[in-house]
Design a protein around this motif. Structure first.
Motif, PDB file in Angstrom:
ATOM      1  N   SER A 188       1.069  -1.583  -0.025  1.00 43.78           N
ATOM      2  CA  SER A 188      -0.019  -0.276   0.066  1.00 43.78           C
ATOM      3  C   SER A 188       0.954   1.741   0.493  1.00 43.78           C
ATOM      4  CB  SER A 188      -0.937  -0.131   1.207  1.00 43.78           C
ATOM      5  OG  SER A 188      -1.214   1.357   1.342  1.00 43.78           O
ATOM      6  N   THR A 246      -3.469   4.207  -2.868  1.00 43.13           N
ATOM      7  CA  THR A 246      -3.486   2.003  -3.906  1.00 43.13           C
ATOM      8  C   THR A 246      -2.574   1.274  -2.904  1.00 43.13           C
ATOM      9  OG1 THR A 246      -3.904   3.919  -5.558  1.00 43.13           O
ATOM     10  CG2 THR A 246      -2.704   1.685  -6.198  1.00 43.13           C
ATOM     11  N   MET A 252      -9.554  -8.385  -0.756  1.00 44.54           N
ATOM     12  CA  MET A 252      -9.669  -6.933  -1.096  1.00 44.54           C
ATOM     13  C   MET A 252     -10.677  -5.845  -0.890  1.00 44.54           C
ATOM     14  SD  MET A 252      -6.228  -7.165  -1.833  1.00 44.54           S
ATOM     15  CE  MET A 252      -6.158  -5.424  -2.853  1.00 44.54           C
ATOM     16  N   ASN A 253     -11.759  -6.444  -0.906  1.00 44.63           N
ATOM     17  CA  ASN A 253     -13.246  -5.594  -0.859  1.00 44.63           C
ATOM     18  C   ASN A 253     -13.931  -5.482   0.628  1.00 44.63           C
ATOM     19  OD1 ASN A 253     -13.225  -5.887  -3.980  1.00 44.63           O
ATOM     20  ND2 ASN A 253     -14.953  -6.666  -4.326  1.00 44.63           N
ATOM     21  N   GLU A 281      -9.224  -2.903   1.885  1.00 45.10           N
ATOM     22  CA  GLU A 281      -9.390  -1.243   0.678  1.00 45.10           C
ATOM     23  C   GLU A 281     -10.056  -0.725   2.174  1.00 45.10           C
ATOM     24  OE1 GLU A 281      -8.919  -0.535  -1.923  1.00 45.10           O
ATOM     25  OE2 GLU A 281      -8.586  -2.016  -3.816  1.00 45.10           O
ATOM     26  N   SER A 326      -8.602   2.464   3.690  1.00 43.80           N
ATOM     27  CA  SER A 326      -9.716   4.121   2.831  1.00 43.80           C
ATOM     28  C   SER A 326      -9.848   4.496   5.084  1.00 43.80           C
ATOM     29  CB  SER A 326     -10.578   4.106   2.173  1.00 43.80           C
ATOM     30  OG  SER A 326     -11.368   3.122   3.107  1.00 43.80           O
TER      31      SER A 326
END
Ligand code: AMP
Ligand code: GLY
Length: 423
Positions: free
Chosen positions: A198, A202, A245-246, A250, A254
């Motif tokens: 990371s 991204t 990932m989702n 992620e 964030s």
């Protein structure tokens, strides 16, 4: 690019070996290093706890990039000091390293962003923690909040065990790491490790691996830092990777950015694949040891530009290629580990590297011109092959070439994947 690598374990030997293959590298230095790393890098006598000395060295030698292997210097803020001196560094800030440094911090982040993980409560005193344990029943998991060298977690099957674990934390057995305790629901399933880079915004997924934490064959005996690993982990199917990932990575990226502490470096997510899907057990903020060794064997791409992109916010658009083969590593440890063991026992012959095998050094040193074992985990005999079974056969064949009387190793590394490959 002139690079300084921080660390002295098998993980750092694997990183040094891979970085040394980069066409972008002009010079590689390492501190504290070990005899394996010394084959790839110039070892420098630097006290890595003395952050000002590390900065001075980087300035004096015009180091372009520092790669930090272990978690302790990151939690201690080495990356912050280097960044403040305008030196590019791979590894998170101390604030972002709380993802590993405080289990309560990570659990609160999960709660805030709906990241799947076991239900939990945080406690600063024994009595309310015990009342909660009684209310929840067993099995239940008791964790010292801070870094406890892998020893701060008790998976309690009985109430007595759970209550004793609470007392142990608050008695100071783990020092300040146990001043706060997380009590967490037991998750049932198969464990896997998943790695991503990371740059703060991204994320680039790397690969999965499976570790073997227990010291003995059949996953018996006390926990260790890891007695062997393989990659990829068959339980991490394409669907599980996508969900991880989702649903986990992620929102973490964030969430950390939103909190003002964007995470740069490598995420090492410890996952439990339960009936519901992937759930987060814990984050580490560095590569796994020995998981890194198998990832480096499988990585086809040049590692150095990827690490540099993660450190400099330029990961967007980067791609990574892997060998299709599986890799497996067998950890050779000093007899007695993870308890007490004799130091400075002589290691005779070591097999040289071949196209498919490589012995990484962990706790070794040169004393009076001879190679000796100085640590608990000492050598990582690593191989690559078309399947995990092939990599396993190649690694164990290579183990027979090591002459070290005081060493031992597990004979069943990879058993889960091998069993799957048979059916
Ligand atoms: P950790 O240091 O958090 O990775 O925990 C060490 C080990 O304890 C993990 O690798 C798991 O095997 C086990 N563990 C931790 N948390 C849980 C949980 N909630 N449920 C089941 N096992 C767990
Ligand atoms: N092998 C587990 C770890 O590096 O934490």
């Amino acid at each position: 690019m002139k690079v300084l690598l921080i660390g002295s374990g098998g993980r750092e030997h694997a990183l040094a070996w891979k970085i040394a293959q980069s066409p972008q590298l002009t010079a590689l230095y390492a501190a504290p290093g070990n005899p394996g790393i010394a084959e790839e890098a110039t070892i420098v006598a630097l006290d890595i706890d003395d952050h000002a000395a590390v900065v001075d060295f980087c300035r004096k030698e015009s180091i372009d990039f520092v790669v930090v292997g272990p978690e302790a210097p990151l939690v201690a803020g080495l990356a912050d000091v280097l960044r403040a001196a305008d030196i590019a560094v791979f590894g998170p800030s101390a604030a972002a390293a709380q993802l590993e440094g405080s289990k309560g911090f990570t659990k609160d982040l999960c709660a805030r962003y709906g990241i799947p993980t076991g239900a939990y409560r945080r406690f600063g005193e024994a009595d309310p923690a015990k009342a909660y344990v009684r209310e929840q029943g067993t099995p239940i998991v008791i964790k010292a909040d801070g870094l406890a060298a892998g020893k701060g977690v008790t998976v309690a099957m009985t109430l007595d065990e759970a209550l004793a674990a609470v007392d142990e934390c608050f008695s100071g057995a783990f020092g300040s790491a146990g001043a706060e305790v997380v009590v967490e629901a037991y998750l049932d399933g198969e464990e896997a490790s998943f790695f991503c880079l990371s740059d703060g915004k991204t994320v680039l997924p790397l690969a999965s691996a499976q570790d073997h934490k227990r010291v003995g064959d059949g996953d018996t005996g006390p926990n260790t830092g890891g007695m062997g690993a393989y990659s990829p982990a068959p339980v991490m199917t394409a669907e599980m990777v996508e969900r991880t990932m989702n649903e986990i990575i992620e929102p973490t990226v964030s969430g950390m950015a939103e909190s003002g502490h964007p995470f740069t470096g490598v995420f090492f997510a410890g996952l439990m694949i339960t009936a519901k899907g992937p759930e987060l057990i814990e984050y580490n903020v560095r590569f796994g040891d020995p998981e890194c060794q198998v990832l480096m064997m499988r990585m086809k791409s040049d590692l150095l530009p990827l690490l540099y992109a993660a450190a400099t916010g330029t990961l967007d658009g980067m791609e990574i290629e892997w060998h299709d083969e599986a890799a497996l590593t067998v950890v050779m440890a000093s007899r007695g580990y993870p308890g007490s063991y004799e130091k400075n026992t002589p290691i005779g012959a070591l097999p040289g590297a071949s196209a498919t095998t490589k012995v990484f050094h962990a706790g070794t040193a040169i004393k009076d011109g001879r190679l000796v074992a100085t640590g608990g985990r000492v050598l990582n005999v690593t191989a690559i092959g078309p399947t995990v079974s092939d990599a396993k056969d190649a690694a164990y064949a290579c183990v027979t070439g090591v002459s070290w009387e005081n060493g031992f190793y597990r004979r069943d590394i990879g058993w889960r994947a091998v069993a799957r490959e048979r059916t």
